[in-house]
Design a protein around this motif. Structure first.
Motif: not given
Length: 52
Positions: A1-17, A33-35
Motif C-alpha cells: 500500500m503506497s502513501d500519498t503526499y500533499t504539498g508543494q512540488f517545484y515544476c522545472v517547466k513552469c519554474k514555479e512551485k 520520494m513523492a511523485k
C-alpha cells in the motif's frame, strides 16, 4: 500500500512551485520520494522527502 503526499512540488517547466498530490515511493538509494503531476502543464514532478 503506497502513501500519498500533499504539498508543494517545484515544476522545472513552469519554474514555479505547484500545490498537488503525489504517491510516495522509495528510490534505489533508500530515500523516500513523492511523485506527482503538474496541474498546469502535465510535467512529472518529484520531491525528495528523506530516508525511509
Amino acid at each position: 500500500m503506497s502513501d500519498t503526499y500533499t504539498g508543494q512540488f517545484y515544476c522545472v517547466k513552469c519554474k514555479e512551485k505547484r500545490e498537488t498530490t503525489g504517491d510516495v515511493v522509495i528510490a534505489e538509494s533508500g530515500r523516500r520520494m513523492a511523485k506527482g503531476v503538474c496541474p498546469e502543464c502535465g510535467t512529472k514532478l518529484n520531491r525528495i522527502l528523506g530516508k525511509a
